[in-house]
Each structure stands twice: as structure tokens, then as C-alpha cells.
Motif scaffolding. Sequence first.
Motif, PDB file in Angstrom:
ATOM      1  N   LYS A 116     -54.174  33.539  23.424  1.00 25.45           N
ATOM      2  CA  LYS A 116     -52.756  33.845  23.608  1.00 25.45           C
ATOM      3  C   LYS A 116     -51.914  32.670  23.122  1.00 25.45           C
ATOM      4  O   LYS A 116     -51.371  31.899  23.912  1.00 25.45           O
ATOM      5  N   PRO A 117     -51.825  32.533  21.801  1.00 23.05           N
ATOM      6  CA  PRO A 117     -51.094  31.366  21.257  1.00 23.05           C
ATOM      7  C   PRO A 117     -49.606  31.453  21.560  1.00 23.05           C
ATOM      8  O   PRO A 117     -49.016  32.530  21.608  1.00 23.05           O
ATOM      9  N   GLN A 118     -49.012  30.272  21.752  1.00 25.89           N
ATOM     10  CA  GLN A 118     -47.595  30.160  22.018  1.00 25.89           C
ATOM     11  C   GLN A 118     -46.968  29.173  21.038  1.00 25.89           C
ATOM     12  O   GLN A 118     -47.651  28.344  20.433  1.00 25.89           O
ATOM     13  N   ILE A 119     -45.651  29.285  20.865  1.00 20.81           N
ATOM     14  CA  ILE A 119     -44.939  28.349  19.995  1.00 20.81           C
ATOM     15  C   ILE A 119     -45.084  26.941  20.548  1.00 20.81           C
ATOM     16  O   ILE A 119     -44.861  26.710  21.740  1.00 20.81           O
ATOM     17  N   GLY A 120     -45.490  26.009  19.701  1.00 17.65           N
ATOM     18  CA  GLY A 120     -45.685  24.630  20.118  1.00 17.65           C
ATOM     19  C   GLY A 120     -47.133  24.261  20.328  1.00 17.65           C
ATOM     20  O   GLY A 120     -47.439  23.076  20.521  1.00 17.65           O
ATOM     21  N   ASP A 121     -48.055  25.250  20.315  1.00 14.96           N
ATOM     22  CA  ASP A 121     -49.473  24.931  20.438  1.00 14.96           C
ATOM     23  C   ASP A 121     -49.934  24.113  19.236  1.00 14.96           C
ATOM     24  O   ASP A 121     -49.437  24.287  18.118  1.00 14.96           O
ATOM     25  N   ARG A 122     -50.900  23.253  19.468  1.00 17.74           N
ATOM     26  CA  ARG A 122     -51.402  22.401  18.398  1.00 17.74           C
ATOM     27  C   ARG A 122     -52.206  23.232  17.393  1.00 17.74           C
ATOM     28  O   ARG A 122     -52.990  24.105  17.759  1.00 17.74           O
ATOM     29  N   SER A 123     -52.002  22.945  16.103  1.00 18.16           N
ATOM     30  CA  SER A 123     -52.731  23.612  15.024  1.00 18.16           C
ATOM     31  C   SER A 123     -53.425  22.542  14.180  1.00 18.16           C
ATOM     32  O   SER A 123     -52.774  21.655  13.625  1.00 18.16           O
ATOM     33  N   LYS A 124     -54.761  22.637  14.102  1.00 15.34           N
ATOM     34  CA  LYS A 124     -55.503  21.641  13.327  1.00 15.34           C
ATOM     35  C   LYS A 124     -55.181  21.733  11.833  1.00 15.34           C
ATOM     36  O   LYS A 124     -55.208  20.738  11.123  1.00 15.34           O
ATOM     37  N   ARG A 125     -54.900  22.928  11.354  1.00 16.84           N
ATOM     38  CA  ARG A 125     -54.541  23.083   9.938  1.00 16.84           C
ATOM     39  C   ARG A 125     -53.236  22.359   9.646  1.00 16.84           C
ATOM     40  O   ARG A 125     -53.108  21.650   8.635  1.00 16.84           O
ATOM     41  N   ASN A 126     -52.255  22.504  10.542  1.00 16.86           N
ATOM     42  CA  ASN A 126     -50.992  21.795  10.340  1.00 16.86           C
ATOM     43  C   ASN A 126     -51.172  20.286  10.496  1.00 16.86           C
ATOM     44  O   ASN A 126     -50.510  19.493   9.811  1.00 16.86           O
ATOM     45  N   ASP A 127     -52.077  19.896  11.402  1.00 17.83           N
ATOM     46  CA  ASP A 127     -52.368  18.464  11.546  1.00 17.83           C
ATOM     47  C   ASP A 127     -52.930  17.895  10.253  1.00 17.83           C
ATOM     48  O   ASP A 127     -52.559  16.805   9.816  1.00 17.83           O
ATOM     49  N   ASP A 128     -53.835  18.646   9.623  1.00 15.51           N
ATOM     50  CA  ASP A 128     -54.439  18.182   8.367  1.00 15.51           C
ATOM     51  C   ASP A 128     -53.403  18.095   7.253  1.00 15.51           C
ATOM     52  O   ASP A 128     -53.438  17.182   6.425  1.00 15.51           O
ATOM     53  N   LYS A 129     -52.476  19.042   7.242  1.00 13.65           N
ATOM     54  CA  LYS A 129     -51.418  18.997   6.231  1.00 13.65           C
ATOM     55  C   LYS A 129     -50.548  17.749   6.424  1.00 13.65           C
ATOM     56  O   LYS A 129     -50.162  17.095   5.449  1.00 13.65           O
ATOM     57  N   TYR A 130     -50.277  17.413   7.682  1.00  6.35           N
ATOM     58  CA  TYR A 130     -49.468  16.231   7.950  1.00  6.35           C
ATOM     59  C   TYR A 130     -50.235  14.959   7.589  1.00  6.35           C
ATOM     60  O   TYR A 130     -49.667  13.997   7.046  1.00  6.35           O
ATOM     61  N   LEU A 131     -51.547  14.938   7.880  1.00  3.77           N
ATOM     62  CA  LEU A 131     -52.371  13.780   7.525  1.00  3.77           C
ATOM     63  C   LEU A 131     -52.417  13.584   6.010  1.00  3.77           C
ATOM     64  O   LEU A 131     -52.394  12.458   5.519  1.00  3.77           O
ATOM     65  N   PHE A 132     -52.483  14.692   5.284  1.00  3.55           N
ATOM     66  CA  PHE A 132     -52.486  14.611   3.823  1.00  3.55           C
ATOM     67  C   PHE A 132     -51.163  14.032   3.319  1.00  3.55           C
ATOM     68  O   PHE A 132     -51.145  13.179   2.416  1.00  3.55           O
ATOM     69  N   LEU A 133     -50.054  14.487   3.910  1.00  2.00           N
ATOM     70  CA  LEU A 133     -48.745  13.963   3.511  1.00  2.00           C
ATOM     71  C   LEU A 133     -48.651  12.464   3.800  1.00  2.00           C
ATOM     72  O   LEU A 133     -48.135  11.691   2.983  1.00  2.00           O
ATOM     73  N   GLU A 134     -49.182  12.023   4.948  1.00  2.00           N
ATOM     74  CA  GLU A 134     -49.181  10.601   5.277  1.00  2.00           C
ATOM     75  C   GLU A 134     -49.980   9.796   4.264  1.00  2.00           C
ATOM     76  O   GLU A 134     -49.569   8.703   3.851  1.00  2.00           O
ATOM     77  N   ALA A 135     -51.140  10.351   3.837  1.00  2.00           N
ATOM     78  CA  ALA A 135     -51.990   9.648   2.877  1.00  2.00           C
ATOM     79  C   ALA A 135     -51.295   9.527   1.524  1.00  2.00           C
ATOM     80  O   ALA A 135     -51.367   8.485   0.867  1.00  2.00           O
ATOM     81  N   VAL A 136     -50.613  10.575   1.098  1.00  2.00           N
ATOM     82  CA  VAL A 136     -49.908  10.545  -0.189  1.00  2.00           C
ATOM     83  C   VAL A 136     -48.800   9.495  -0.160  1.00  2.00           C
ATOM     84  O   VAL A 136     -48.621   8.712  -1.105  1.00  2.00           O
ATOM     85  N   ILE A 137     -48.059   9.467   0.936  1.00  3.73           N
ATOM     86  CA  ILE A 137     -46.954   8.514   1.044  1.00  3.73           C
ATOM     87  C   ILE A 137     -47.473   7.075   1.117  1.00  3.73           C
ATOM     88  O   ILE A 137     -46.816   6.135   0.650  1.00  3.73           O
ATOM     89  N   SER A 138     -48.669   6.890   1.678  1.00  4.41           N
ATOM     90  CA  SER A 138     -49.203   5.541   1.872  1.00  4.41           C
ATOM     91  C   SER A 138     -49.730   4.916   0.596  1.00  4.41           C
ATOM     92  O   SER A 138     -49.914   3.699   0.545  1.00  4.41           O
ATOM     93  N   ALA A 139     -50.025   5.731  -0.422  1.00  6.12           N
ATOM     94  CA  ALA A 139     -50.549   5.188  -1.682  1.00  6.12           C
ATOM     95  C   ALA A 139     -49.425   4.492  -2.437  1.00  6.12           C
ATOM     96  O   ALA A 139     -48.411   5.106  -2.754  1.00  6.12           O
ATOM     97  N   ARG A 140     -49.622   3.183  -2.742  1.00  2.00           N
ATOM     98  CA  ARG A 140     -48.571   2.419  -3.390  1.00  2.00           C
ATOM     99  C   ARG A 140     -48.684   2.447  -4.917  1.00  2.00           C
ATOM    100  O   ARG A 140     -47.677   2.491  -5.610  1.00  2.00           O
ATOM    101  N   LYS A 141     -49.904   2.388  -5.472  1.00  2.36           N
ATOM    102  CA  LYS A 141     -50.078   2.370  -6.925  1.00  2.36           C
ATOM    103  C   LYS A 141     -50.886   3.545  -7.449  1.00  2.36           C
ATOM    104  O   LYS A 141     -50.525   4.148  -8.451  1.00  2.36           O
ATOM    105  N   LYS A 142     -51.975   3.872  -6.761  1.00  2.00           N
ATOM    106  CA  LYS A 142     -52.829   4.953  -7.254  1.00  2.00           C
ATOM    107  C   LYS A 142     -53.254   5.834  -6.103  1.00  2.00           C
ATOM    108  O   LYS A 142     -53.567   5.346  -5.010  1.00  2.00           O
ATOM    109  N   LEU A 143     -53.271   7.143  -6.382  1.00  2.00           N
ATOM    110  CA  LEU A 143     -53.783   8.129  -5.431  1.00  2.00           C
ATOM    111  C   LEU A 143     -54.899   8.893  -6.127  1.00  2.00           C
ATOM    112  O   LEU A 143     -54.662   9.575  -7.116  1.00  2.00           O
ATOM    113  N   TYR A 144     -56.110   8.752  -5.617  1.00  2.00           N
ATOM    114  CA  TYR A 144     -57.283   9.397  -6.214  1.00  2.00           C
ATOM    115  C   TYR A 144     -57.731  10.529  -5.304  1.00  2.00           C
ATOM    116  O   TYR A 144     -57.955  10.327  -4.097  1.00  2.00           O
ATOM    117  N   ILE A 145     -57.863  11.723  -5.862  1.00  4.56           N
ATOM    118  CA  ILE A 145     -58.296  12.896  -5.105  1.00  4.56           C
ATOM    119  C   ILE A 145     -59.467  13.530  -5.845  1.00  4.56           C
ATOM    120  O   ILE A 145     -59.387  13.777  -7.053  1.00  4.56           O
TER     121      ILE A 145
END
Length: 489
Positions: free
Chosen positions: A73-102
Motif C-alpha cells: 500500500k504505497p503512499q506519497i513520500g515512501d522511499r523509492s530505491k530507483r529514485n535514490d539511484d537516480k539521485y546518486l547518479f546525478l550526484e556522481a555526474v556533478i562531482s566529476a571535475r574533469k572527466k566522467l567515465y561510464i
Amino acid sequence: YEDKIGLEILRYYLQHIFEQELTSSGFISRGVTFCAMLPMRSIPFKVIGLIGMNNDTFPREYRPLGFDLIAQKPQIGDRSKRNDDKYLFLEAVISARKKLYISFVGQSIQDNTQIEPSVIISELIDYIEKRFTLPDNFIKDILVTRHRLQAFSPEYFQQDSKLYSYSAENFLACKSFLKHHVNQDFINESLPAPSDDFRNIEIETLYTFFAHPVKFLLQRRLGVYLDKSADTIDDKENFNINGLEKYKIEQDLLKNRLFGHKPDDMLSVQRATGLLPHGNVGKVRFHEMSDDTDIFAKQLENITKGEESTSLDIDHEIAGFKITGKIADIHEQGLVIARYAKVKAKDYLRAWIYHLLLCTIGDSGCLPKTTLIGSDLVFEFNPVENPQEILEHLLQIYWRGLSEPIHFFPATSYKYAHLFCVDHKFQYDALKNARKTWKGNDFMAGESDDLYFDLCSKEIDPLDEQFEKVSIEIYKPIFKHGREVMTVS
């Protein structure tokens, strides 16, 4: 210490460093840090690498337990691991200063078929493509490097390749693979002169030759047919339509629209061909295509002013050749050639051959002008002062192409000639960019992938002096007497 250091000293030092066992296990200690993607761990670094960004592993799939009531019975505001991973990816992209290797698994290890990366990586590439452009390049060509199925592929040991390897073992394997590989043309000497029957030629046949000289030679002189069979049955239900099927339907719609038929009358006919998807999906796609072709038909009518076209019978002798056929779609303002598709190199060649004949005959009852209309642009050919001389030269190339492969490849030759003659690029730069059209890339097939070109050119480099000479000889008069008069959005 500023003196030169010998290679043996440097090698000993590096070996000594690499042999040391490091006991520290902190998150950031020294050298290269390997870690999982966790919240609050994205610290700015010069180089950040994200490994294993595969479609089936990232973002992570959350499989809730059977007694997890929050998941049931999901509710608005419940934690989503998929959204967490998307946010972690955004943090990693922003943290790269010269090169981002994927990195991700992009090809199957069994048959080398393409595998899509994580949806987040695809979104990032699409975003970059929409907001950045490069002259004469696709953004994907620069961003994505696709490795070969085997580590001993010759691509890793070529000077101009962006792939490279330091493996001595793979280099020896590559040398063994190429040891008995002898470069030799499929046709290594000229064929006997063709019969005089080839001097009686129809207009469309002459265009067919220049649209694909090698295919014309192999089929007409040697009886070699390499076209793949199209009799395979698709085991999946079609919910969309594109490619050749879409092109065929659009041409039929345009033809019937110009004859005054209503699109609704054609729906049942197109359904009977089996090209349209079933149900309402096919109906929606049909009306979308009919709306697009209707817009194109109105643009065509504006150019022709709604006048009915006439035709001109051709029976012309020139330089020992006899050209026959019919030039249709002649209007008062000249010849109009329309095709509801993006204008390609072959379209310029076809319009040019018909235009030369129109100017050579001279008594067609219309202006000696030709208008080429595509879905993306309108190109206009002006009167030619020496049409017979140019036509004779094309016939000489045609006659030579009946005995040996001509190094003329419509799309690649157009690219080279346009860069050299119109854009005034240096010969080296024009040839380098034309080679991209010839070879293609991981996302677009090259002209060299054609079965006929591959058979005659896979063992040699066909972009040679003959290629440069013939490309300019054929396309330079086109650029001189033609111009783009309109770009269709």
C-alpha cells in the motif's frame, strides 16, 4: 632532481610500488578508490568512473518481501530505491571535475548484437545530443566508444583508430590472423568490352548505373545478385511502421492525393497490403502520414501552380550512344521531380541526368530548368550552356564502368565533392570527413556496408585518387548549375 632518468630505474620504481601491500582500508586513502554508490559519499574528484551501468542492473530493482505492507500500500513520500539511484547518479555526474567515465555492457558476447545501457545513461546521451552540436560529427560518435567482440581485433592496433591495446599476446594473435590475409580486388583486371547493345540505353537505366555503378556492373555483366531475401516472416505483431514500409505508403498517399483521391478511400487499400498495424493504432498512423503528405502535396501544387504536367519522348543519339525514354512531369516553368523523402545524393544524380537531356534537346516547350522537391528542401537546376559535353563525359564514365568497378559511391562522393568544391575544405579534411560517410559508425551504417561495395572494396581502400577525380567530375557541374532555393521545416 632534474636530470634524465633511465627507463630501467623508472621500471624498477614502479614495480617496487606495485608490489607493496597496502593495509589501509579507508574510504579515501590514496591512489584509486573503489566504492559503492551510497548517499552522502559523492565528493568532488578530478576523475570519476561509473562501472557496470547496464540496463538490467541500474537503477536497482526493488523486490519487496511478501509481508512488506508499505510496498503493498504505497503512499506519497515512501522511499523509492530507483529514485535514490537516480539521485546518486546525478550526484556522481556533478562531482566529476574533469572527466566522467561510464562503462556498460553494450554488445552480446555471443553474437555482438547491440544491448542498450541503463535508461539513465540513454537519457543523459539524449540530453547532450539535443543541446550540443559538432560540425560534421554526431555527438554519439564522440561520447560513446564501442569495443570489438574479440580483444585481438585489428582495430586495436591501427594507427588512426581510437581503440588501442597494450597486450603483446593479443597483438601476436592479430598478426597471426592477418598473416595470410592477402589484399586483392574481386575484379583485378578489366572485363572484355561490352556488346554494342549497351550503347542503346534508357534514361532510367543511365541513372541506375550512377546510383550504384558496382551493382550495375556485377548484375548486368557478371550476373551476380547479392540482394538479401526479404521473404522472412516477422514473428512479432507490428505496432509501428517505419523504414521502407512507411516510405511505400507515403508515396502511394502522395500519388493518390495528386490524382484527387481522398485519404479515407485509401485506408482499406493500405490495410489490405498488410503494412499498417492492426486496429486503431494503424488508423492513427495512417492519418498522421496522410496529413503529412497532404502538406507536401500543397507545397508541390504551389510550385507547379496546379497545372497539369506533360511528358516528352526521348530518342536522342550522342557520341555513339542512343538514349531513349520519357521525361514526365514537365510544366511551363520546367521539369519538376518530387519525392516525399529527404533529398539524397542519388536524387541529385537523377534530376541532373534528366536536366541535361532536357537542356540538350532544347525544344521541349518549357523552360530549361529542373526543380527537385524533397520533404526537407527544394533544389533548382539552372540552364546549362554545354549540356551535350557534360552528358558525353557521363556516358564515357558509364562505358568504362561496364568493364571495371568505378570508384564512385553516391553518398560518399557527394560528401567529398561538396566539402571540397562548395565548402572549400582542404583535400585532406574533405577526404577525412568523406571517409566517415563511407565507414559509418556504431549508430549509422556506412556506404561500405553495401553488399556490392563490400565485395569489390573490402580488401582495398577505394577512396583513392580515382575516387577524388570521379567524384569532382560528376558533382562539380551539379553544384555549379544548381542551388538550394528553399529549406522545408
